[in-house]
Scaffold this motif. Sequence first.
Motif, PDB file in Angstrom:
ATOM      1  N   PRO A   1       0.795  -1.232   0.000  1.00 49.37           N
ATOM      2  CA  PRO A   1       0.000   0.000   0.000  1.00 49.37           C
ATOM      3  C   PRO A   1       0.822   1.275   0.000  1.00 49.37           C
ATOM      4  CG  PRO A   1      -0.071  -1.065   2.149  1.00 49.37           C
ATOM      5  CD  PRO A   1       0.563  -2.034   1.214  1.00 49.37           C
ATOM      6  N   TRP A   2       2.080   1.233   0.456  1.00 51.38           N
ATOM      7  CA  TRP A   2       2.883   2.456   0.532  1.00 51.38           C
ATOM      8  C   TRP A   2       3.963   2.499  -0.542  1.00 51.38           C
ATOM      9  CZ3 TRP A   2       0.217   5.400   3.659  1.00 51.38           C
ATOM     10  CH2 TRP A   2      -0.525   4.803   4.668  1.00 51.38           C
ATOM     11  N   ASN A   3       3.969   1.523  -1.419  1.00 49.37           N
ATOM     12  CA  ASN A   3       4.967   1.460  -2.473  1.00 49.37           C
ATOM     13  C   ASN A   3       4.696   2.503  -3.552  1.00 49.37           C
ATOM     14  OD1 ASN A   3       6.873   0.142  -4.484  1.00 49.37           O
ATOM     15  ND2 ASN A   3       4.907  -0.117  -5.528  1.00 49.37           N
ATOM     16  N   THR A   4       5.757   3.081  -4.124  1.00 47.18           N
ATOM     17  CA  THR A   4       5.598   3.980  -5.271  1.00 47.18           C
ATOM     18  C   THR A   4       6.509   3.571  -6.423  1.00 47.18           C
ATOM     19  OG1 THR A   4       7.247   5.520  -4.368  1.00 47.18           O
ATOM     20  CG2 THR A   4       4.926   5.959  -3.854  1.00 47.18           C
TER      21      THR A   4
ATOM     22  N   SER B   1       0.838   8.217  -5.365  1.00 45.24           N
ATOM     23  CA  SER B   1       1.758   8.553  -4.275  1.00 45.24           C
ATOM     24  C   SER B   1       1.688   7.516  -3.153  1.00 45.24           C
ATOM     25  CB  SER B   1       1.399   9.931  -3.708  1.00 45.24           C
ATOM     26  OG  SER B   1       0.138   9.875  -3.038  1.00 45.24           O
ATOM     27  N   ALA B   2       2.649   7.587  -2.238  1.00 46.10           N
ATOM     28  CA  ALA B   2       2.647   6.652  -1.103  1.00 46.10           C
ATOM     29  C   ALA B   2       1.418   6.857  -0.232  1.00 46.10           C
ATOM     30  CB  ALA B   2       3.925   6.835  -0.286  1.00 46.10           C
ATOM     31  N   LEU B   3       1.108   8.117   0.081  1.00 45.37           N
ATOM     32  CA  LEU B   3      -0.057   8.407   0.910  1.00 45.37           C
ATOM     33  C   LEU B   3      -1.347   8.011   0.193  1.00 45.37           C
ATOM     34  CD1 LEU B   3      -1.168   9.641   3.521  1.00 45.37           C
ATOM     35  CD2 LEU B   3      -1.240  11.859   2.343  1.00 45.37           C
TER      36      LEU B   3
ATOM     37  N   GLY C   1      -1.688   5.753  -2.168  1.00 44.85           N
ATOM     38  CA  GLY C   1      -1.769   4.301  -2.262  1.00 44.85           C
ATOM     39  C   GLY C   1      -2.203   3.654  -0.965  1.00 44.85           C
ATOM     40  N   GLY C   2      -1.780   4.243   0.141  1.00 44.18           N
ATOM     41  CA  GLY C   2      -2.111   3.657   1.428  1.00 44.18           C
ATOM     42  C   GLY C   2      -3.464   4.067   1.979  1.00 44.18           C
ATOM     43  N   VAL C   3      -3.922   5.285   1.619  1.00 43.05           N
ATOM     44  CA  VAL C   3      -5.143   5.819   2.215  1.00 43.05           C
ATOM     45  C   VAL C   3      -6.271   5.998   1.203  1.00 43.05           C
ATOM     46  CG1 VAL C   3      -6.136   7.768   3.484  1.00 43.05           C
ATOM     47  CG2 VAL C   3      -3.806   7.004   4.009  1.00 43.05           C
TER      48      VAL C   3
ATOM     49  N   ARG D   1      -3.459   0.661  -7.539  1.00 42.40           N
ATOM     50  CA  ARG D   1      -2.140   1.236  -7.273  1.00 42.40           C
ATOM     51  C   ARG D   1      -1.206   1.020  -8.460  1.00 42.40           C
ATOM     52  NH1 ARG D   1      -3.199  -0.120  -1.568  1.00 42.40           N
ATOM     53  NH2 ARG D   1      -2.687  -2.299  -1.950  1.00 42.40           N
TER      54      ARG D   1
ATOM     55  N   GLN E   1       0.405   4.144 -10.486  1.00 36.89           N
ATOM     56  CA  GLN E   1       1.860   4.325 -10.424  1.00 36.89           C
ATOM     57  C   GLN E   1       2.497   4.195 -11.800  1.00 36.89           C
ATOM     58  OE1 GLN E   1       2.633   1.309  -7.544  1.00 36.89           O
ATOM     59  NE2 GLN E   1       1.871   2.532  -5.837  1.00 36.89           N
TER      60      GLN E   1
END
Length: 322
Positions: free
Chosen positions: A102-105, A178-180, A182-184, A231, A235
């Motif tokens: 989830p936090w990967n970019t 983005s990381a945020l 992708g995670g949220v 994601r 990305q």
Amino acid sequence: MFIFATLVLAFVVVVQWRASARESSANLDYPPQGRVIDVDGTPVHVLIAGSGPDLVLLHGASGNVRDWTYDFTDRVSKRYRVIMLDRPGLGWTGRLPGKTGPWNTSAETPMEQAALLQKAAAIVGIDRPIVVGHSFGGAVAMAWALNQPEDTGAVVMLAGVSNPWPGDLGWTYTVTGSALGGGVIVPLASAFVPKSYVDSSVESIFQPQAAPEGYAEHVGATLVLRRESMRANAQQVNFLRPHIVKMSKRYEGLSLPLEILHGDADTIVPISVHSEPLSKQVKGANLTVLKGVGHMPHHADPDAVEDAIDRAAARAGLRKSP
């Protein structure tokens, strides 16, 4: 404070539960149509139909092999062995190692995607294929040719991404890539985006034409709402431009047959930015401009696409001239 934290945690649990439930439903409704093979630990979905010279079909952003099976595969499988491949993270092909989470970019580049799919193609015994790429798949088709110029029979670009573009691609790709995001944001979208939004998005891709009847249901548009697929898609698109800059500097070294089809009404991948320059970068490239056609030429003018594939095959010595 404790109550607030509890409410936030409860909301997160609900979001993830709902996203998981919708993913499970999409997976059940749209299972693999072909064979999922292992390529160095990455599952790759390959669907094969027909017989004849090898014809590889690469779908665009947000898509999967079902885009081709709506009706186009039936048109060409009578005289070609059609190999359709889901690109990494989409449909039923997995992401490359180090690209998940989830936090990967870190996105799969066109060259990395082409290398993975070429390994899958080798497993099913491909031979000097004609490689057709639509939209983002066009970038992967060009990467395929750059990776293996001697082993690629020809390339056919359908509204394909090939050259650097000015500006950015909009806030949705920036945020979800983005990381945020992708995670949220991605889990929220996966959980709550309504079917009406999906349907309207599909319609917008076809403009100024209308989407064919039943297309959204056939293609399994909800597959791209799965968290990892969303994601991957964001990305890959968001970080594409620097790789296109590098690739475009190498096009002049290609000498294989290149057929380019592009609608002059395409506002998603403009012909003036991509196909017109490409037609001058590769010696002998043939550009066909489709009047009034938008971003989906293989649906809007499939006869023209068939003709281009046949010309490419003839130029590559894989079929007699039409």
